[in-house]
Scaffold this motif. Structure first.
Motif, PDB file in Angstrom:
ATOM      1  N   ALA C 108       0.840  -1.202   0.000  1.00 57.75           N
ATOM      2  CA  ALA C 108       0.000   0.000   0.000  1.00 57.75           C
ATOM      3  C   ALA C 108       0.876   1.254   0.000  1.00 57.75           C
ATOM      4  CB  ALA C 108      -0.906   0.004   1.218  1.00 57.75           C
ATOM      5  N   LEU C 110       4.008   1.508  -1.001  1.00 59.67           N
ATOM      6  CA  LEU C 110       4.734   1.616  -2.274  1.00 59.67           C
ATOM      7  C   LEU C 110       3.860   2.230  -3.356  1.00 59.67           C
ATOM      8  CD1 LEU C 110       6.721  -1.726  -2.596  1.00 59.67           C
ATOM      9  CD2 LEU C 110       7.567   0.585  -2.196  1.00 59.67           C
ATOM     10  N   GLU C 111       2.632   1.725  -3.443  1.00 59.95           N
ATOM     11  CA  GLU C 111       1.703   2.254  -4.438  1.00 59.95           C
ATOM     12  C   GLU C 111       1.420   3.716  -4.190  1.00 59.95           C
ATOM     13  OE1 GLU C 111      -0.926  -1.626  -5.154  1.00 59.95           O
ATOM     14  OE2 GLU C 111      -2.089   0.234  -4.917  1.00 59.95           O
ATOM     15  N   LEU C 113       3.299   5.829  -2.651  1.00 59.75           N
ATOM     16  CA  LEU C 113       4.495   6.604  -2.990  1.00 59.75           C
ATOM     17  C   LEU C 113       4.562   6.849  -4.497  1.00 59.75           C
ATOM     18  CD1 LEU C 113       7.239   7.862  -2.275  1.00 59.75           C
ATOM     19  CD2 LEU C 113       8.262   5.597  -2.557  1.00 59.75           C
ATOM     20  N   ALA C 114       4.300   5.792  -5.271  1.00 58.48           N
ATOM     21  CA  ALA C 114       4.354   5.932  -6.729  1.00 58.48           C
ATOM     22  C   ALA C 114       3.303   6.932  -7.202  1.00 58.48           C
ATOM     23  CB  ALA C 114       4.147   4.580  -7.395  1.00 58.48           C
ATOM     24  N   HIS C 119       1.855  11.698  -9.725  1.00 60.84           N
ATOM     25  CA  HIS C 119       0.673  12.558  -9.830  1.00 60.84           C
ATOM     26  C   HIS C 119       0.791  13.851  -9.049  1.00 60.84           C
ATOM     27  CE1 HIS C 119      -2.106   9.682 -11.881  1.00 60.84           C
ATOM     28  NE2 HIS C 119      -1.188   8.830 -11.439  1.00 60.84           N
ATOM     29  N   GLU C 128      -6.777   7.990  -3.141  1.00 64.24           N
ATOM     30  CA  GLU C 128      -7.791   6.972  -2.866  1.00 64.24           C
ATOM     31  C   GLU C 128      -8.585   6.651  -4.122  1.00 64.24           C
ATOM     32  OE1 GLU C 128      -9.947   8.369   0.536  1.00 64.24           O
ATOM     33  OE2 GLU C 128      -8.293   7.870   1.894  1.00 64.24           O
ATOM     34  N   GLU C 129      -8.829   7.673  -4.921  1.00 61.69           N
ATOM     35  CA  GLU C 129      -9.563   7.493  -6.171  1.00 61.69           C
ATOM     36  C   GLU C 129      -8.787   6.546  -7.083  1.00 61.69           C
ATOM     37  OE1 GLU C 129     -11.909   7.966  -9.493  1.00 61.69           O
ATOM     38  OE2 GLU C 129      -9.857   8.724  -9.647  1.00 61.69           O
ATOM     39  N   ILE C 130      -7.495   6.760  -7.148  1.00 63.42           N
ATOM     40  CA  ILE C 130      -6.670   5.945  -8.043  1.00 63.42           C
ATOM     41  C   ILE C 130      -6.550   4.513  -7.511  1.00 63.42           C
ATOM     42  CG2 ILE C 130      -4.335   5.633  -8.971  1.00 63.42           C
ATOM     43  CD1 ILE C 130      -4.128   8.726  -9.002  1.00 63.42           C
ATOM     44  N   ARG C 131      -6.388   4.378  -6.201  1.00 63.81           N
ATOM     45  CA  ARG C 131      -6.202   3.048  -5.643  1.00 63.81           C
ATOM     46  C   ARG C 131      -7.531   2.336  -5.416  1.00 63.81           C
ATOM     47  NH1 ARG C 131      -3.659   2.323  -0.708  1.00 63.81           N
ATOM     48  NH2 ARG C 131      -3.192   0.247  -1.497  1.00 63.81           N
ATOM     49  N   GLY C 132      -8.626   3.077  -5.416  1.00 66.97           N
ATOM     50  CA  GLY C 132      -9.928   2.459  -5.228  1.00 66.97           C
ATOM     51  C   GLY C 132     -10.157   1.973  -3.817  1.00 66.97           C
ATOM     52  N   VAL C 133      -9.409   2.506  -2.894  1.00 69.54           N
ATOM     53  CA  VAL C 133      -9.517   2.060  -1.516  1.00 69.54           C
ATOM     54  C   VAL C 133      -9.078   3.209  -0.627  1.00 69.54           C
ATOM     55  CG1 VAL C 133      -7.167   1.129  -1.413  1.00 69.54           C
ATOM     56  CG2 VAL C 133      -8.929   0.152   0.034  1.00 69.54           C
ATOM     57  N   SER C 134      -9.599   3.237   0.583  1.00 66.72           N
ATOM     58  CA  SER C 134      -9.217   4.348   1.451  1.00 66.72           C
ATOM     59  C   SER C 134      -7.795   4.141   1.968  1.00 66.72           C
ATOM     60  CB  SER C 134     -10.196   4.492   2.607  1.00 66.72           C
ATOM     61  OG  SER C 134     -10.128   3.350   3.422  1.00 66.72           O
ATOM     62  N   SER C 196      -5.867  12.682 -14.122  1.00 66.18           N
ATOM     63  CA  SER C 196      -6.759  12.318 -13.024  1.00 66.18           C
ATOM     64  C   SER C 196      -8.191  12.197 -13.529  1.00 66.18           C
ATOM     65  CB  SER C 196      -6.658  13.343 -11.902  1.00 66.18           C
ATOM     66  OG  SER C 196      -6.851  14.621 -12.433  1.00 66.18           O
TER      67      SER C 196
END
Lengths: 279, 236, 236
Positions: C108, C110-111, C113-114, C119, C128-134, C196
């Motif tokens: 989580a 690492l993602e 950070l990327a 972005h 959160e929008e990009i990862r689809g999770v809070s 975005s």
């Protein structure tokens, strides 16, 4: 969040295989009929979708969203069948995907405001690709030569020595006020330190009683005090105290005092109580 | 340069030996270089040997590296039997940075300075007498550092205490033509710096920073200035 | 070698120009070498220029040094726009003994950070929008602790959420000159994946770790950084 490892009797087909964690895949192929549903490995519904998409083994750009939606819904259905509690995130996604599915299956509605099923599917595909891209680059990033792991900076840096040079600052005002304040403070302090010896009324009276008792002749008050004059500085207090004491003794009828004129010497004598001694 | 000279001095058979010497072990050199650079402490021959492939001639490589780096801004040096890179000695000046700091004098220092200015030539004991507290050596040191005061000479009294006075820098800093410009009693009162109710006995001296020593001053002996002990004794 | 080839290709008049080129500024080279070698932190061209005699061609010397050290165990590299010596990448195997056990970042983290790197400036909601999770507060805290990310400012949108971006330490750690060196950046940009907006619009954003805030960012108020509540509210 979601329920973790749940070991359950497999229901029927192999479509659930993809839900299992990769490491256990082979074991289960042999030792079926245990099915492992592992949601822990997934970071939310989007990640789960991405995991499902990967099993389609096609470029994400050409993925069949409809098929993906089916897989996801099956997953959720299976989880429910097994009475697994799924986190709300997963259920919300399921509801949205069910909506998307109906949009995709129904003939297109001519509605300007609402996005079409294709548009929604494209948006979902975009999000999946974007998430996968971020995952890829995070790996690329971490596999770079990293400072402190692969490459090293100076181990024993020679620290720059800093030479401090002070530039002193003070104004004429600082200087003068320091001087004036200090000198003044000293002069005030010395005044306070000077303590004066004061003859108390009581002391003066005792001394007078002893002295006057011996003499019945008029004598200047000052002469009685001469023996006690240790110090010129004490003269004022001696005179003041003895004079006040003598006035008190006059009132009590023990002594008489007289003075010829203002500022002339004050004379004092004891009152002789004997009747034969005339005044 | 030195290596050239060395070569010329070598007997013939040695020079031949040089010719057949195997190529420089660049890989080994690079490893030693990297290890020494990244290490937080100097490394011994043994420590280096443990870290490079077996059979590496660590000592030979170190000596080569030492030559390579001899003329550079960074040298390979051996300290306490261990090896490390250090910036060249002649570049030490680069490693210093001068920081100028504006500093304020403490109240004690200001008072002492003022007393020296007004009462000069004055000894430490006299300063203490005027201030009513003992003066720390640090205060006088700070004032000497400002270059606003100097040791003038020694008072011709028992103990021969050092006398202090102000300097030309003092006049320059405070913008005075001479210490006689320091305001007197009436001026201090007028400026509101002195209470008008000061006792009649209160005197403000007329300062004198004449280079010439006064009649009761002896010159400072050379050298004694920096002997703390001598100074201490004189002050006591 | 390359310089030789270059020389051969040069037209005559150019070759003449080369001939009259002044001798290498060895003194300057040594100074730059020593300054960079001694420092654990990368130094900027400006910092170096301030520390060497006036008129020194610092950039030229840096480029010369970079060539000299390219084949050695220690290389001169430019990271985060600044210059530093670093052990050669291919010697990583030697250095691993030096590694202090680094805490592994979670997937989580690492993602996240990327996402922040590619972005930036980006808000928690956007991550959160990009990862689809809070995103748990802990994940951002861990990343802030690495000093690879920082709070940049506040987005000028309702709730004024904090924007995140990468730091100089990030560039130094991953050995990049700027965020434009992020791996795969061009491909991602080309594919519209740094956008975005969904679906891709025509605007192709580029990660921006510029110290200066973007038009839709406000500065962080002093102190609010450390008030968890303020942050929470802004993020919600």
């Amino acid at each position: 969040m979601a329920e973790l490892n749940e070991h359950t009797q497999a229901s029927n087909d192999g479509s659930f295989d993809l839900l299992s964690s990769a490491g256990r895949d082979e074991e289960r192929a042999v030792s079926d009929p245990l099915l492992v549903v592992d949601v822990e490995g997934f970071e939310g519904p989007l990640d789960l979708l991405l995991g499902l998409a990967r099993t389609q083994k096609v470029d994400l750009a050409r993925i069949s969203i409809l098929e993906l939606v089916e897989q996801y819904l099956e997953f959720v259905a299976a989880a429910r069948l097994m009475r697994l509690e799924l986190a709300a995130d997963y259920l919300v996604m399921a509801a949205w995907l069910a909506f998307l599915k109906s949009k995709l299956l129904l003939p297109e509605q001519k509605d300007e405001d609402e996005p079409t099923g294709e548009e929604l599917a494209a948006a979902l595909a975009f999000r999946l690709r974007r998430l996968e891209a971020m995952r890829d680059v995070s790996e690329k990033l971490m596999s770079r030569s990293r400072a402190g792991r692969d490459v090293f900076h100076r181990g024993a840096p020679e620290t720059m020595s800093v030479r401090h040079k002070s530039i002193w600052d003070a104004s004429v005002y600082d200087l003068l006020s320091a001087y004036a304040t200090q000198r003044q403070r000293q002069s005030v302090t010395s005044v306070r330190v000077l303590r004066r010896t004061v003859w108390s009324l009581q002391e003066a009276r005792e001394i007078l009683t002893r002295l006057v008792g011996r003499v019945s002749e008029w004598a200047p008050l000052n002469s009685y005090l001469r023996d006690y004059l240790y110090d010129e500085k004490e003269w004022a207090t001696i005179v003041a105290s003895t004079f006040t004491a003598s006035l008190e003794m006059v009132r009590e009828g023990q002594v008489e005092i007289r003075q010829g004129e203002p500022f002339s010497p004050v004379y004092i004598r004891s009152i002789v109580k004997d009747a034969d001694h005339d005044v | 340069m030195t290596s050239e000279t060395d070569l010329l001095d070598l007997p013939d058979q040695m020079r031949d030996a040089e010719d057949v010497e195997p190529a420089v072990d660049l890989a080994g050199q690079r490893m030693i270089e990297a290890l020494l650079f990244a290490s937080s402490e100097p490394l011994s021959l043994e420590e280096l040997t443990l870290r490079v492939p077996e059979g590496t001639d660590v000592l030979g490589l170190l000596e080569e590296l030492q030559k390579i780096y001899a003329a550079r801004g960074v040298n390979l040096v051996k300290v306490a039997g261990k090896w490390c890179f250090r910036t060249a000695e002649d570049l030490a000046f680069l490693m210093h940075r001068n920081v100028e700091e504006q500093r304020k004098l403490s109240r004690a220092a200001l008072e002492t300075l003022a007393i020296i200015a007004y009462h000069q030539p004055v000894t430490r004991a006299e300063i203490e007498e005027i201030r009513g507290v003992s003066t720390s050596k640090g205060t006088l040191d700070v004032l000497l550092e400002t270059t606003w005061i100097r040791m003038r000479g020694r008072r011709r009294t028992p103990g021969r205490p050092v006398t202090y006075g102000t300097t030309e820098q003092f006049l320059i800093h405070f913008g005075m033509e001479s210490v006689k410009d320091l305001p007197g009693l009436e001026e201090l009162k007028g400026a509101g710096l002195l209470d008008s109710a000061v006792p009649a006995s209160f005197l403000v001296p007329t300062p004198n920073d004449d280079i010439l020593l006064t009649e009761d001053e002896d010159p400072l002996e050379d050298g004694s200035l920096f002997e703390d002990d001598a100074d201490e004794i004189a002050e006591d």
